[in-house]
Design a protein around this motif. Structure first.
Motif, short mmCIF file in Angstrom:
data_model
loop_
_atom_site.label_atom_id
_atom_site.label_comp_id
_atom_site.label_asym_id
_atom_site.label_seq_id
_atom_site.Cartn_x
_atom_site.Cartn_y
_atom_site.Cartn_z
N SER A 52 0.67 -1.05 -0.12
CA SER A 52 -0.02 0.08 0.17
C SER A 52 0.75 1.17 -0.02
O SER A 52 0.29 2.17 -0.03
CB SER A 52 -0.86 -0.14 1.31
OG SER A 52 -1.87 -1.26 1.39
N ARG A 53 2.20 1.20 0.05
CA ARG A 53 3.08 2.17 0.08
C ARG A 53 2.96 2.96 -1.14
O ARG A 53 2.57 2.25 -2.37
CB ARG A 53 4.68 1.84 0.09
CG ARG A 53 5.02 1.50 1.51
CD ARG A 53 6.46 0.99 1.60
NE ARG A 53 7.34 1.94 0.80
CZ ARG A 53 8.11 2.50 1.56
NH1 ARG A 53 8.10 2.84 2.70
NH2 ARG A 53 8.84 3.21 0.76
N PHE A 54 3.05 4.40 -1.44
CA PHE A 54 2.77 5.18 -2.74
C PHE A 54 3.59 4.73 -3.49
O PHE A 54 3.33 4.44 -4.76
CB PHE A 54 3.06 6.69 -2.37
CG PHE A 54 2.79 7.65 -3.39
CD1 PHE A 54 1.83 7.40 -4.34
CD2 PHE A 54 3.26 8.90 -3.18
CE1 PHE A 54 1.51 8.03 -5.11
CE2 PHE A 54 3.11 9.70 -4.14
CZ PHE A 54 2.14 9.25 -5.25
N ASP A 60 -8.29 6.24 -3.09
CA ASP A 60 -7.53 7.24 -3.46
C ASP A 60 -7.16 7.16 -5.03
O ASP A 60 -7.23 6.08 -5.61
CB ASP A 60 -6.07 6.93 -2.77
CG ASP A 60 -6.27 7.42 -1.34
OD1 ASP A 60 -7.19 8.26 -0.94
OD2 ASP A 60 -5.23 7.00 -0.50
N VAL A 61 -6.88 8.12 -5.50
CA VAL A 61 -6.82 8.44 -7.14
C VAL A 61 -5.45 9.00 -7.29
O VAL A 61 -4.90 10.00 -6.63
CB VAL A 61 -7.70 9.10 -7.60
CG1 VAL A 61 -7.56 9.57 -9.22
CG2 VAL A 61 -9.11 8.74 -7.53
N VAL A 62 -4.60 8.43 -8.00
CA VAL A 62 -3.06 8.63 -8.36
C VAL A 62 -3.17 9.28 -9.90
O VAL A 62 -3.48 8.58 -10.77
CB VAL A 62 -2.09 7.59 -8.32
CG1 VAL A 62 -0.80 8.04 -8.63
CG2 VAL A 62 -2.22 7.06 -6.66
N THR A 63 -2.62 10.40 -10.08
CA THR A 63 -2.43 11.17 -11.32
C THR A 63 -0.80 11.50 -11.57
O THR A 63 -0.28 11.83 -10.45
CB THR A 63 -3.45 12.04 -11.86
OG1 THR A 63 -3.37 13.09 -10.69
CG2 THR A 63 -4.62 11.50 -11.68
N ASP A 111 5.37 13.72 -2.10
CA ASP A 111 6.47 13.50 -2.56
C ASP A 111 7.17 12.64 -1.63
O ASP A 111 8.57 12.41 -1.50
CB ASP A 111 7.35 14.64 -2.73
CG ASP A 111 7.43 15.65 -1.66
OD1 ASP A 111 6.86 15.17 -0.55
OD2 ASP A 111 7.94 16.75 -1.77
N MET A 112 6.48 11.70 -0.79
CA MET A 112 6.70 10.73 0.18
C MET A 112 6.62 9.52 -0.05
O MET A 112 5.40 9.04 0.05
CB MET A 112 6.33 11.10 1.79
CG MET A 112 6.48 12.56 2.21
SD MET A 112 6.13 12.85 3.96
CE MET A 112 4.23 12.83 3.53
N PRO A 113 7.65 8.55 -0.59
CA PRO A 113 7.46 7.26 -1.18
C PRO A 113 6.76 6.39 -0.03
O PRO A 113 5.96 5.51 -0.54
CB PRO A 113 8.76 6.82 -1.40
CG PRO A 113 9.52 7.92 -1.71
CD PRO A 113 9.00 9.01 -0.56
N GLY A 114 6.79 6.60 1.27
CA GLY A 114 6.24 5.57 2.18
C GLY A 114 4.75 5.89 2.73
O GLY A 114 4.41 5.25 3.47
N VAL A 115 4.22 6.90 2.08
CA VAL A 115 2.86 7.17 2.46
C VAL A 115 1.85 6.00 1.98
O VAL A 115 2.01 5.68 1.00
CB VAL A 115 2.60 8.52 1.76
CG1 VAL A 115 0.88 8.59 1.84
CG2 VAL A 115 2.79 9.70 2.13
N ARG A 116 1.25 5.61 2.90
CA ARG A 116 0.19 4.66 2.57
C ARG A 116 -1.27 5.13 1.89
O ARG A 116 -1.74 6.06 2.65
CB ARG A 116 -0.11 3.69 3.94
CG ARG A 116 0.91 2.89 4.33
CD ARG A 116 0.84 2.36 5.84
NE ARG A 116 2.09 1.84 6.28
CZ ARG A 116 2.42 1.47 7.62
NH1 ARG A 116 1.20 1.86 8.52
NH2 ARG A 116 3.41 1.07 8.09
#
Length: 206
Positions: A98-100, A143-146, A133-138
């Motif tokens: 689930s990490r970003f 959630d939608v990523v663009t 800009d934090m890779p470890g964000v869960r």
């Protein structure tokens, strides 16, 4: 002079051969393992029989390197997973998946997790319209990523997305029109086997 000038860095190919697993996700290491399945170190040799402790360390290393986390971060994941309902080992993998940076990798925006971490740190992606800009964000279901508008024309991202469009995604993710959505949290069956997570749980349970 940089403090890291004299630091010895082990080639990733040697790490992959030593662990016997493509922990970095790059397809070239699958080819390397197919060609050289034995550990590095001169003449071909069998993998030595390991102690229980040695096996625990190896499996922990596989997970740590695969997801690009530090020892401190992995232990924190274990502590969080232990507090959740269900199987601790499976919970650990769900939290890591689930990490970003891993979501970016699984969606196909990037071909490896290291590439995903780098581009996340440089602020090329948005989560629900906001730069993260934090890779470890869960990330969570819904959630939608663009890709940021200013980053959309990056050659590497365009090439990766073109390739990703033809590849099926994990059941817990969708990618449509360049927009990635977390449909639900991953289940253990959705996660490729990287290592024996139960052995890692036994290591931390001591």
């Amino acid at each position: 002079m940089s403090k890291n000038v004299n630091r010895k860095v082990t080639p990733k190919g040697k790490i992959v051969r030593r662990l016997g697993a493509n922990v970095f996700g790059n397809p070239k290491y699958d080819k390397l393992l197919a060609k050289k399945a034995t550990p590095p170190g001169g003449a071909p040799r069998r993998r030595a029989k390991q102690s229980i402790y040695g096996l625990q360390l190896q499996e922990k290393q596989k997970i740590r390197l695969a997801y690009g986390v530090s020892e401190k971060q992995l232990r924190a994941v274990y502590v969080a997973a232990k507090k959740m309902d269900g199987v601790t080992g499976s919970n650990m993998l769900v939290l890591l998946e689930s990490r970003f940076d891993n979501v970016i990798y699984r969606l196909g925006y990037c071909v490896t997790r290291p590439q995903a971490r780098q581009l996340v740190r440089h602020g090329h992606f948005l989560v629900n319209g906001r730069k993260v800009d934090m890779p470890g964000v869960r990330l969570n279901p819904g959630d939608v990523v663009t890709v940021r508008e200013n980053s959309a024309e990056m050659v590497v991202l365009k090439q990766n997305l073109e390739a990703a469009a033809a590849v099926s995604k994990p059941a817990w993710l969708t990618l449509e029109g360049g927009k990635g959505t977390i449909v639900r949290l991953p289940e253990r069956a959705d996660i490729p086997n990287i290592a024996d997570e139960q052995i890692v749980v036994e290591f931390y349970s001591k």
